[in-house]
Structures are given as C-alpha cells and as structure tokens.
Design a protein around this motif. Sequence first.
Motif, PDB file in Angstrom:
ATOM      1  N   TRP A 224       0.787  -1.343   0.005  1.00 18.17           N
ATOM      2  CA  TRP A 224      -0.037   0.206  -0.001  1.00 18.17           C
ATOM      3  C   TRP A 224       1.016   1.718   0.138  1.00 18.17           C
ATOM      4  CZ3 TRP A 224      -5.093  -0.687  -0.916  1.00 18.17           C
ATOM      5  CH2 TRP A 224      -5.131  -2.108   0.197  1.00 18.17           C
TER       6      TRP A 224
ATOM      7  N   HIS B 190     -13.493  -0.634   5.580  1.00 19.26           N
ATOM      8  CA  HIS B 190     -13.901  -1.697   4.589  1.00 19.26           C
ATOM      9  C   HIS B 190     -13.389  -3.192   5.786  1.00 19.26           C
ATOM     10  CE1 HIS B 190      -9.453  -1.394   3.628  1.00 19.26           C
ATOM     11  NE2 HIS B 190      -9.770  -2.189   3.896  1.00 19.26           N
TER      12      HIS B 190
ATOM     13  N   ASP C 242     -11.913  -7.049   4.528  1.00 23.50           N
ATOM     14  CA  ASP C 242     -11.224  -8.105   3.808  1.00 23.50           C
ATOM     15  C   ASP C 242     -11.741  -9.511   3.801  1.00 23.50           C
ATOM     16  OD1 ASP C 242      -9.151  -5.407   2.892  1.00 23.50           O
ATOM     17  OD2 ASP C 242      -8.035  -5.877   5.012  1.00 23.50           O
TER      18      ASP C 242
ATOM     19  N   TRP D 282      -0.215  -6.360   9.139  1.00 25.67           N
ATOM     20  CA  TRP D 282       0.284  -4.905   8.164  1.00 25.67           C
ATOM     21  C   TRP D 282       1.608  -4.825   8.941  1.00 25.67           C
ATOM     22  CZ3 TRP D 282       1.277   0.428   9.437  1.00 25.67           C
ATOM     23  CH2 TRP D 282       0.714   0.947   8.880  1.00 25.67           C
TER      24      TRP D 282
ATOM     25  N   HIS E 125     -12.009  -1.015   9.319  1.00 28.74           N
ATOM     26  CA  HIS E 125     -10.513  -0.551   9.328  1.00 28.74           C
ATOM     27  C   HIS E 125     -10.074   0.502   7.556  1.00 28.74           C
ATOM     28  CE1 HIS E 125      -9.619  -4.302   7.043  1.00 28.74           C
ATOM     29  NE2 HIS E 125      -8.651  -3.668   6.270  1.00 28.74           N
TER      30      HIS E 125
ATOM     31  N   THR F 132      -7.727   4.043   6.098  1.00 24.61           N
ATOM     32  CA  THR F 132      -6.439   4.838   6.379  1.00 24.61           C
ATOM     33  C   THR F 132      -6.805   6.159   5.242  1.00 24.61           C
ATOM     34  OG1 THR F 132      -5.478   3.851   4.118  1.00 24.61           O
ATOM     35  CG2 THR F 132      -4.819   2.542   6.423  1.00 24.61           C
TER      36      THR F 132
ATOM     37  N   ARG G 159       4.316   7.156   2.272  1.00 27.10           N
ATOM     38  CA  ARG G 159       4.563   5.823   3.368  1.00 27.10           C
ATOM     39  C   ARG G 159       3.838   4.738   2.639  1.00 27.10           C
ATOM     40  NH1 ARG G 159      -1.314   3.160   4.974  1.00 27.10           N
ATOM     41  NH2 ARG G 159      -0.383   2.572   3.739  1.00 27.10           N
TER      42      ARG G 159
ATOM     43  N   SER H 217       0.755  -5.464   3.367  1.00 27.83           N
ATOM     44  CA  SER H 217      -0.339  -6.541   4.354  1.00 27.83           C
ATOM     45  C   SER H 217      -0.502  -7.576   3.754  1.00 27.83           C
ATOM     46  CB  SER H 217      -2.104  -5.716   4.295  1.00 27.83           C
ATOM     47  OG  SER H 217      -2.136  -5.449   2.899  1.00 27.83           O
TER      48      SER H 217
HETATM   49  O1  LIG Z   1      -2.244   0.387   4.505  1.00 25.28           O
HETATM   50  C1  LIG Z   1      -3.096   1.052   3.498  1.00 25.28           C
HETATM   51  O2  LIG Z   1      -3.207   1.989   3.580  1.00 25.28           O
HETATM   52  C2  LIG Z   1      -3.943   0.174   3.557  1.00 25.28           C
HETATM   53  C3  LIG Z   1      -4.305  -1.033   4.667  1.00 25.28           C
HETATM   54  C4  LIG Z   1      -5.512  -1.674   4.343  1.00 25.28           C
HETATM   55  O3  LIG Z   1      -6.722  -1.266   3.959  1.00 25.28           O
HETATM   56  C5  LIG Z   1      -6.036  -3.351   4.691  1.00 25.28           C
HETATM   57  O4  LIG Z   1      -4.601  -4.023   4.026  1.00 25.28           O
HETATM   58  O5  LIG Z   1      -6.696  -4.148   3.622  1.00 25.28           O
END
Ligand SMILES: O=C(O)CCC(=O)C(=O)O
Length: 264
Positions: free
Chosen positions: A123, A136, A138, A154, A219, A221, A230, A234
């Motif tokens: 990401w 969202h 996963d 992550w 979660h 971001t 950045r 994950s």
């Molecule tokens: O780090 C991010 O920007 C998104 C991470 C995320 O949403 C995920 O791993 O599902």
Amino acid sequence: MLSPRTAHLDLAEAASHFEEHGFAPLGRVLTDEGAAALAARAEALMGARAPHPGVFYQHDSPSGRYEDLDFGKGWVGPSDRYRKLEKLEADPQFGRFIENGFFARLTRQLLGADVFLYRAVLWNKAPRVGMAVPWHQDDGRFWGLDRAPFLQVWTALDDAPIEAGCLQVLPGSHRAGLATPEGGTIPQRALDAEDAGRTSVALPARRGESFLVHNHTWHRTGRNRTPSPRRAVSISFLDGRTRCRRRRRAPRQFPQLFLDPAPS
Ligand SMILES: O=C(O)CCC(=O)C(=O)O
C-alpha cells in the motif's frame, strides 16, 4: 531483516488482544535497514521501465479520490503514484519477507501447521497526494472463500503518523462478521449506526512496526499529507482448510508458505 526481539516476542498477549479487539500491535518486527530495503525495493518496482512479472499494479487516481480509481488499468509506466501492488510474492525480496521466521512462528500458532497465502499487498501513498482508503473489511463474496479468513499482518515500511495516513480501526467490529455479504467497503448507513468516525482508533506506526488486523475489523487509512512516502505491506494468511469456492473459473490454488527453513 528481522528485529532480534521477534525471536522472543510473546505471542500469547498479542493473540488475546487480537481476539478481543480485532487488532493487536506487534511492535517492531523489521529493523530500520530491513524496512528501508523493502521500501527501496517497492520504489524500484514502481519506477522500473516494465512491470515486474506476476505483480499486479493499480495506479492512484488523478484526483486522489477513491471514487475516481480506474480499476481496469494495471501498469501505466514508471510512477511513484501507484496506489497498490498485489502479488508481492512474485518478487524474491518481498517473498523472503512474507516467509520470514517470525511470521512462520506467528501463523503456526494462530492458524496451525499448514499456512497458505491469500494476498500480499504493498500500500503506497505518494508524498502529499497518496489517497485515503475508505472503511472496509477484507472478506466477502469477492474474496470467494469457503470460510472467513481472519489473519492479516500489516507492516509499516516508512513512519506512518496520522498525517501520513496510518491505519485506523474500529475496535471489536470483527465480532459482528461482515457488514454486507459482498464485504469490502462499509456502507454509509452502517458507519453512521456505529458512529465510526468517533469510535475509531488511530494506529500510528514507526517504520518496521507491525499490527495484526482481523479481516473483519473495520479499517481505513487517511490521505498522505506529508512530504514523505508512506508505504506498508499487508499479508493475508489462510489456514490449511480454506478453499476457493469460485465456479465460473478454475478455483484459485493458494500458495503454501513456510515449507522451507525460514530466513531470519
Ligand atoms: O495501508 C493502507 O493504506 C491500507 C491497508 C488496508 O486497508 C488493508 O490491508 O486492507
């Protein structure tokens, strides 16, 4: 690549926090050098003149808005503005990270002896413009699994303060399962009902730190408002019983991990 503390890190505490809250801080997992090397590799993959074989690319939208993403595009040439790279396991350097000795111990404890990879994603939020990822979960119909996946790790490859778009979670939200059968983005009415904007927790991270994140934990971001990139990885792991249940195409075969002695 791994911080020496991972050899002795007590997983019981993290596991019980994870079970109760749907996430758990693991602290520093990568050394600074290890995280920097993966960040440099991410930069090289995005900046190369051709896509790395087997890696899936998705560019950020020109407006920096999630709604304006062009989902069909893939590789668009060298750019530091890819939003995500999937199938990182196709890259040997990221492949070694995915199968590191600490993740072998962690997944063995939480998933059992046979561990498979659902996905490994970079990401990327480019300086000042990298987009926000909306609330969202996963999992869901699109993931096409015969049972709910739950274990994700992550890891920050750069410092990820709030202003750079760190992870934000809604503690305990994993316990209610999927907000919709489709999974993915949480509908606004569900967010309003939970008052998610006020009850969420930000998880700022230093480069090299990891979090466990349950697949059903809500979660998101934020946008990167800093002058630095950045980047985070994950990894979504599966236990040995999980199967792909799609029928229209041949079911996916997930790669089994940790078959070889792990690098440290
Ligand atoms: O780090 C991010 O920007 C998104 C991470 C995320 O949403 C995920 O791993 O599902």
